[in-house]
Design a protein around this motif. Structure first.
Motif, PDB file in Angstrom:
ATOM      1  N   ASP A 103     -47.150  51.366 -16.182  1.00  0.00           N
ATOM      2  CA  ASP A 103     -48.027  50.364 -16.788  1.00  0.00           C
ATOM      3  C   ASP A 103     -49.402  50.985 -17.053  1.00  0.00           C
ATOM      4  N   PRO A 155     -44.809  48.468 -13.928  1.00  0.00           N
ATOM      5  CA  PRO A 155     -44.921  47.148 -14.553  1.00  0.00           C
ATOM      6  C   PRO A 155     -43.801  46.208 -14.115  1.00  0.00           C
ATOM      7  N   TRP A 156     -44.044  44.924 -14.309  1.00  0.00           N
ATOM      8  CA  TRP A 156     -43.050  43.889 -14.024  1.00  0.00           C
ATOM      9  C   TRP A 156     -42.711  43.169 -15.315  1.00  0.00           C
ATOM     10  N   HIS A 157     -41.453  42.785 -15.444  1.00  0.00           N
ATOM     11  CA  HIS A 157     -41.019  41.999 -16.609  1.00  0.00           C
ATOM     12  C   HIS A 157     -39.999  40.982 -16.133  1.00  0.00           C
ATOM     13  N   GLY A 158     -40.260  39.719 -16.425  1.00  0.00           N
ATOM     14  CA  GLY A 158     -39.340  38.671 -16.002  1.00  0.00           C
ATOM     15  C   GLY A 158     -39.157  38.615 -14.502  1.00  0.00           C
ATOM     16  N   GLN A 190     -40.057  47.323 -13.331  1.00  0.00           N
ATOM     17  CA  GLN A 190     -39.453  48.271 -14.277  1.00  0.00           C
ATOM     18  C   GLN A 190     -39.766  49.685 -13.771  1.00  0.00           C
TER      19      GLN A 190
END
Length: 202
Positions: free
Chosen positions: A41, A29-32, A36
């Motif tokens: 995800d 997953p990606w955050h900002g 990550q």
């Protein structure tokens, strides 16, 4: 071995990169705007499972064997079964999805937690890498825990999966290859040979 020196499958090379240049696996997953790496995800993992796509590069896995990376608990269990001349099957589910042989050899060498026995796991207990924790063969890795022992890249004839509300769970069937390692650099020759095969640069 520095990650930029590890031969990269074509499919991995086509993945997005983080700020250091590391390719980001298909299930990460990606955050900002940042990947990550310690997390999985659920939706990305489900898409890979449903489409029979590699959890590392995201490309199609043809019918036939699939591979995953395991840590010392499962590696020891497999080695024990083989030494006893017994079939191996672990019915405990794992959140770690399958991939191409080349992609899993590459991942075992590039991910510090998978590559070296003294590397420590970042992330939460809900997100395993290599299915390797103190409390079971395929339970979640504990934050701060060292891998220890021998890891392995393992091939299986096929896999099963279940998509739940918050995760995707896998089981692997019919052991076909067992490549244990203390340091994953030991797989360098196998990775180079795999990438040299026709249509294996994925």
């Amino acid at each position: 071995m520095r990650f930029e020196l590890v031969p990269m499958p074509d499919g991995v090379g086509a993945r997005p990169r983080d700020g250091r240049g590391y390719p980001v696996p298909a299930i990460t997953p990606w955050h900002g705007g940042e990947p990550q790496f310690a997390l999985t995800d659920r939706d990305r993992s489900a898409d890979c499972a449903l489409g029979r796509r590699c959890s590392v590069c995201g490309r199609l896995m043809e019918r036939g064997p699939v591979w995953r990376v395991v840590g010392p608990a499962e590696s020891a269990a497999i080695a024990g079964a083989l030494a006893a001349g017994q079939p191996y099957r672990n019915l405990a589910p794992t959140m770690e999805g399958p991939g191409h042989r080349a992609c899993m050899l590459y991942a075992s060498m590039v991910c510090p937690y998978l590559a070296r026995p003294n590397a420590r796991r970042r992330g939460t207990a809900e997100n395993a890498v290599g299915g390797d924790a103190a409390d079971g063969l395929t339970s979640a890795a504990v934050r701060g825990a060292a891998r220890g022992g021998l890891g392995a890249v393992v091939g299986f004839g096929d896999y099963e999966y279940a998509v739940t509300d918050n995760r995707v769970l896998f089981r692997f069937l019919d052991l076909v290859e067992f490549l244990p390692h203390e340091s994953a650099d030991e797989h360098l020759a196998a990775l180079r040979a795999e990438l040299a095969k026709p249509d294996r640069g994925r």
